[in-house]
Design an enzyme around this catalytic site. Structure first.
Site, short mmCIF file in Angstrom:
data_model
loop_
_atom_site.label_atom_id
_atom_site.label_comp_id
_atom_site.label_asym_id
_atom_site.label_seq_id
_atom_site.Cartn_x
_atom_site.Cartn_y
_atom_site.Cartn_z
CE LYS A 136 94.28 8.21 73.91
NZ LYS A 136 95.22 7.39 73.09
NE ARG B 52 72.36 6.95 67.95
CZ ARG B 52 71.28 6.35 68.46
NH1 ARG B 52 71.19 6.13 69.76
NH2 ARG B 52 70.30 5.97 67.68
C1 NCD Z 1 65.78 7.13 69.06
C2 NCD Z 1 67.00 8.00 68.88
O1 NCD Z 1 68.13 7.62 69.23
O2 NCD Z 1 66.82 9.09 68.33
N1 NCD Z 1 66.15 5.85 69.49
C3 NCD Z 1 66.42 4.88 68.55
O3 NCD Z 1 67.41 4.95 67.86
N2 NCD Z 1 65.53 3.90 68.38
C4 NCD Z 1 64.72 7.73 69.88
C5 NCD Z 1 65.07 8.28 71.22
O4 NCD Z 1 66.20 8.18 71.70
O5 NCD Z 1 64.16 8.80 71.85
#
Ligand code: NCD
Length: 304
Positions: free
Chosen positions: A80, A101
């Protein structure tokens, strides 16, 4: 209150302590079953994840805590138009610690300035991924018994691969480290890492496109996926995606005690036939990630 945005936010002594805690958790899991009772972890994932999010959640459950969160930006008010700062101010009212993340580099750092609980960077764009590095470090420790005097081959997408950037930062603090950076010309390690980490600290490194020629020297081979989601142009991705594919025959000249690592997910970079080789360590990394995240959550929550 302390956040972990970069692996260098932890001293090498603190990393040793986290490893000691993780090893104790492995040996005595019951001792930890109620350490985070009544505490809540929020997982705010604005980008896809399997291992990182689920291992954070499993870690918190194994500590007797609870978990809330979302696993895609379109499940949250980001859809939103809410800012990251407002989202984490809100979540700070509900949770004791946040793992986040985000596709934008620096977003967890911005979040840590707005939040009133610790933020853990669970990956920010093509920048950093400190908790994958904790998983990698415990794996290296368990496989190699320590961190000094290792020759580490990093292969694949060194430009956009955030796990590579964090691992280089972490390993650059140990003695006698040598990096062999194996990538296509277009996916070389960014200058800011080469200059600010490797050159600045006088770390020995070479850049090459040749995986096979580098193989006999390596103590660790860290394979990575070409990061499709960070490309501007799908054609470039298609051209580069299969630059390196590790197959059993390519390991013929490798050391007997090589550790083959990969943060996963793998696409094509390691053939499944390699999984049976005793040198394959990538599923050990997955498990080690959970233990290190348990240790980190306890540390940031101030649990004894
Ligand atoms: C990695 C990432 O997210 O950077 N994955 C993870 O967290 N194990 C590697 C990737 O996505 O290639």
């Amino acid at each position: 209150m302390r956040s972990i945005i970069d692996i260098l936010d932890l001293s090498t002594q603190e990393i040793d302590e986290l490893i000691a805690t993780a090893c104790d958790i492995i040996d005595n899991p019951d001792k930890y079953a109620e350490k985070c009772k009544r505490k809540k972890l929020a997982t705010l994932f604005f980008e896809p994840s399997t291992r990182t999010r689920l291992s954070f959640e499993a870690a918190m459950y194994e500590l007797g805590g609870n978990v809330i969160g979302f696993s895609a930006a379109n499940n949250s008010s980001a859809a939103k138009g809410e800012s990251v700062s407002d989202t984490v101010k809100t979540v700070s009212c509900y949770a004791d610690i946040i793992a986040m993340r985000h596709p934008k580099e620096g977003a967890p750092m911005v979040a840590s300035m707005a939040a009133s609980v610790p933020i853990i960077n669970a990956g920010d764009g093509g920048h950093n991924h400190p908790t994958q590095t904790l998983a990698d470090l415990l794996t290296i420790y368990r496989e190699k018994g320590g961190f000094d005097n290792l020759t580490i081959g990093l292969c694949g997408d060194l430009k956009f691969g955030r796990t590579v950037h964090s691992l280089i930062n972490a390993m650059s603090r140990y003695k006698g480290i040598k990096f062999i950076l194996i990538s296509p010309e277009e996916l070389k390690l960014p200058d800011y890492v080469t200059n600010n980490v490797l050159r600045k600290n006088n770390i020995s490194y070479t850049e090459t496109t040749d995986l096979l020629g580098s193989m006999p020297e390596l103590d660790i081979l860290y394979m990575t996926r070409v990061q499709r989601e960070r490309f501007f142009n799908e054609q470039d991705y298609i051209r580069l995606k299969d630059s390196y594919i590790l197959t059993p025959d390519k390991l013929e000249t490798a050391k007997e005690d090589l550790a083959v690592m990969h943060p996963l997910p793998r696409v094509n970079e390691i053939s499944v036939a390699v999984d049976n080789d005793k040198r394959a360590c990538y599923f050990k990394q997955v498990l080690n990630g959970k233990y290190m995240r348990m240790a980190l959550i306890m540390k940031l929550l101030g649990v004894e």
